[in-house]
Scaffold this motif. Structure first.
Motif: not given
Length: 98
Positions: A89-92, A94-98
């Motif tokens: 699963i690509d969690f990239k 999530l980095l934009h939200i944080l």
């Protein structure tokens, strides 16, 4: 109990909609799969809450087998759905939200 049975019915519909004869209704297959997942999880959760308050021994037994069933389900999904590939699963996002 009825929620779980309805979820099982949606799972059966999910299987039927994958048949070649049902090609015209294939666009409903994803909806049946999501509804199946939702109904079975809600039904099982309601059953666990009931057993927690009314049948503590049954709750403890279900709690033990729940972990084992999740491991088996994860193995089935990995080998049959993902076919053993390195599909993660690509969690990239999530980095934009944080």
């Amino acid at each position: 109990m009825y929620l779980y049975r309805m979820g099982f019915g949606m799972w059966l519909m999910y299987l039927v909609l994958g048949a070649p004869a049902m090609r015209a209704y294939e666009h409903y297959r994803t909806d049946c799969g999501v509804l199946c997942f939702f109904l079975m999880i809600v039904g099982f959760s309601a059953s666990m809450v009931y057993d927690y308050f009314h049948q503590r021994d049954a709750y403890e037994q279900k709690k033990k087998w729940l972990f084992v069933s999740y491991l088996i389900l994860a193995g089935i999904i990995y080998f049959f759905v993902l076919e053993g590939k390195n599909n993660f699963i690509d969690f990239k996002w999530l980095l934009h939200i944080l």
